[in-house]
Write an enzyme that holds these catalytic residues in place. Sequence first.
Site, PDB file in Angstrom:
ATOM      1  N   ASP A  70      -8.737   2.973 -25.690  1.00  0.00           N
ATOM      2  CA  ASP A  70      -9.380   3.690 -26.804  1.00  0.00           C
ATOM      3  C   ASP A  70      -8.385   4.219 -27.827  1.00  0.00           C
ATOM      4  O   ASP A  70      -7.234   4.509 -27.527  1.00  0.00           O
ATOM      5  CB  ASP A  70     -10.255   4.845 -26.289  1.00  0.00           C
ATOM      6  CG  ASP A  70      -9.522   5.800 -25.348  1.00  0.00           C
ATOM      7  OD1 ASP A  70      -8.603   5.356 -24.620  1.00  0.00           O
ATOM      8  OD2 ASP A  70      -9.863   6.998 -25.329  1.00  0.00           O
ATOM      9  N   GLU A 127      -9.938   6.939 -22.450  1.00  0.00           N
ATOM     10  CA  GLU A 127      -9.010   7.828 -21.735  1.00  0.00           C
ATOM     11  C   GLU A 127      -8.920   9.187 -22.408  1.00  0.00           C
ATOM     12  O   GLU A 127      -8.652  10.192 -21.758  1.00  0.00           O
ATOM     13  CB  GLU A 127      -7.614   7.181 -21.653  1.00  0.00           C
ATOM     14  CG  GLU A 127      -6.608   7.971 -20.818  1.00  0.00           C
ATOM     15  CD  GLU A 127      -6.002   9.155 -21.557  1.00  0.00           C
ATOM     16  OE1 GLU A 127      -5.791  10.210 -20.923  1.00  0.00           O
ATOM     17  OE2 GLU A 127      -5.757   9.045 -22.772  1.00  0.00           O
TER      18      GLU A 127
HETATM   19 NI    NI Z   1      -2.689   8.369 -24.451  1.00  0.00          NI
END
Ligand code: NI
Length: 372
Positions: A70, A127
């Site tokens: 991401d 994440e």
């Molecule tokens: Ni990171």
Amino acid sequence: MDWEQNVVQYRRDLHRIPETGFQEHKTHAYLWAHLEKLGLKPQRIGETGIIADIPGEGPGKHIAIRADIDGLPLPEETGLPFSSEHAGVMHACGHDGHMAIVLALADRLVAEKKFGGTVRIMFQAAEERPPGGALTLIDGGALEGIDEVYGLHLWAEDPVGTVGLKAGPMMANADQFTIRIKGVGGHGSQPESTKDAVLIAAQTVVNLQTIVSRRVRAFEPAVVTAGTIRGGHIFNIIAETAEVTGTVRTFSPETQALIETEIRRIAERTAALYDASAEVEYEKGYPVVINHEREAGAWAEKLRGLVEVNTPEPSMGGEDFAYYLQHKPGAFLFLGCGQEDGGSPPHHSPHFLINERALPLGVEVLYRAIQS
Ligand code: NI
């Protein structure tokens, strides 16, 4: 070797199309197409997560390698020719590099087959923000049959040619809190008939700073940060409500519990002091990333001669790689990607840059993790 140049190209392709957590559809398509081209059979987990197995020659361990995929909701200001094509979104943490490294690793493993057992590559969504995508992968069975799990994070503070790796805690527990203050609003000229929520919010933020300085042992790392205060509508009205949000970073469950209790007590009693009330919502985030001793030690040994292996101070940042290490032995390391002149903009900055010389090194670092 082809993969040494390709890894840079993959990173640039992916840098153009950053997407935020669980929205990584173009990214997913790019990764998926690449894995299919390699003759692998990718499997989708959740919206955008992918796992794919690469069988080696002969028996051996089943090792999982994870890359997060991401980007961040942040407009890019690097001026790079391959800057983000998505307004307001940027790969400002290096996850584009993580994906590129793992794709190039897949290229190399498929081409060389010089390993036993099976390598499972895992592309993980989201994440950056709890609840994170690691749990989605784990719940989807990504760790089934896996013996060990490894991952890395590009680290701009450290120079290329170094890694930070040690047994034990590497990254902090990261929690989130919201304090909702309820007072009584009114005319800015008549404070006597109000209970000023903005004043109480200000006092609360100041009082929160006594937790780490007065309640936590001096040798215990902890951070309490109030990131936002929101309250009021206009300059001449006393606010009825206000909200404070923040983050807590700790390394032990005891300190985590202590800080949660203190935040609740301070918020409620500061409000009570001014005859108002406060409600606290405390959300536990990613647990501590704890490297397993044997795996961290063995990996450091294998990296000798390739890079300088340093023992880093634990980072107060959070990482959902923590969840994998709660289930399986393994380790996580910081891969230096600083600029040659030392002037590296920090992670999550709109100017964030990775030194691409770190990318082929990252492939080799992970390649060595899977060698027995
Ligand atoms: Ni990171």
